[in-house]
Write a protein that holds these residues in place. Structure first.
Motif, PDB file in Angstrom:
ATOM      1  N   LYS A   1      21.638  29.701  -4.864  1.00 50.18           N
ATOM      2  CA  LYS A   1      21.029  30.930  -5.343  1.00 50.18           C
ATOM      3  C   LYS A   1      21.765  31.466  -6.568  1.00 50.18           C
ATOM      4  CE  LYS A   1      18.845  32.792  -1.209  1.00 50.18           C
ATOM      5  NZ  LYS A   1      18.778  33.903  -0.257  1.00 50.18           N
ATOM      6  N   ALA A   2      23.068  31.347  -6.574  1.00 50.10           N
ATOM      7  CA  ALA A   2      23.855  31.824  -7.719  1.00 50.10           C
ATOM      8  C   ALA A   2      23.602  30.950  -8.945  1.00 50.10           C
ATOM      9  CB  ALA A   2      25.342  31.824  -7.369  1.00 50.10           C
ATOM     10  N   ALA A   3      23.391  29.644  -8.734  1.00 47.66           N
ATOM     11  CA  ALA A   3      23.158  28.743  -9.864  1.00 47.66           C
ATOM     12  C   ALA A   3      21.788  28.994 -10.501  1.00 47.66           C
ATOM     13  CB  ALA A   3      23.257  27.304  -9.396  1.00 47.66           C
ATOM     14  N   LYS A   4      20.811  29.448  -9.710  1.00 47.47           N
ATOM     15  CA  LYS A   4      19.471  29.724 -10.241  1.00 47.47           C
ATOM     16  C   LYS A   4      19.466  30.963 -11.102  1.00 47.47           C
ATOM     17  CE  LYS A   4      16.685  27.506  -6.653  1.00 47.47           C
ATOM     18  NZ  LYS A   4      15.710  27.738  -5.590  1.00 47.47           N
ATOM     19  N   SER A   5      20.265  31.933 -10.746  1.00 49.88           N
ATOM     20  CA  SER A   5      20.219  33.205 -11.499  1.00 49.88           C
ATOM     21  C   SER A   5      21.250  33.263 -12.600  1.00 49.88           C
ATOM     22  CB  SER A   5      20.475  34.353 -10.571  1.00 49.88           C
ATOM     23  OG  SER A   5      21.744  34.252  -9.961  1.00 49.88           O
TER      24      SER A   5
END
Length: 66
Positions: free
Chosen positions: A62-66
């Motif tokens: 999730k952190a890599a997507k945002s």
């Protein structure tokens, strides 16, 4: 063996031998319960580690997507 059993006094055959057998049985049962509980505890710890690892992977994605 039967001769040795018959040569024992009656109080040894009727009191001492059953007490010794009970002590041995309790030790065996305690050992089995200990092994089973340690295996269950290991499985619980492994599931907790897998759950934490899955949560970390989800959070990192999730952190890599945002």
């Amino acid at each position: 063996m039967a001769e040795m059993w018959k040569s024992l006094p009656g109080w040894v055959r009727n009191v001492v031998v059953p007490i010794i057998l009970l002590i041995i049985a309790f030790n065996v049962i305690g050992f089995v319960i200990g092994v089973v509980s340690s295996l269950i505890w290991f499985a619980v710890k492994a599931l907790v580690v897998v759950g934490i690892a899955a949560a970390v992977v989800i959070l990192v994605k999730k952190a890599a997507k945002s």
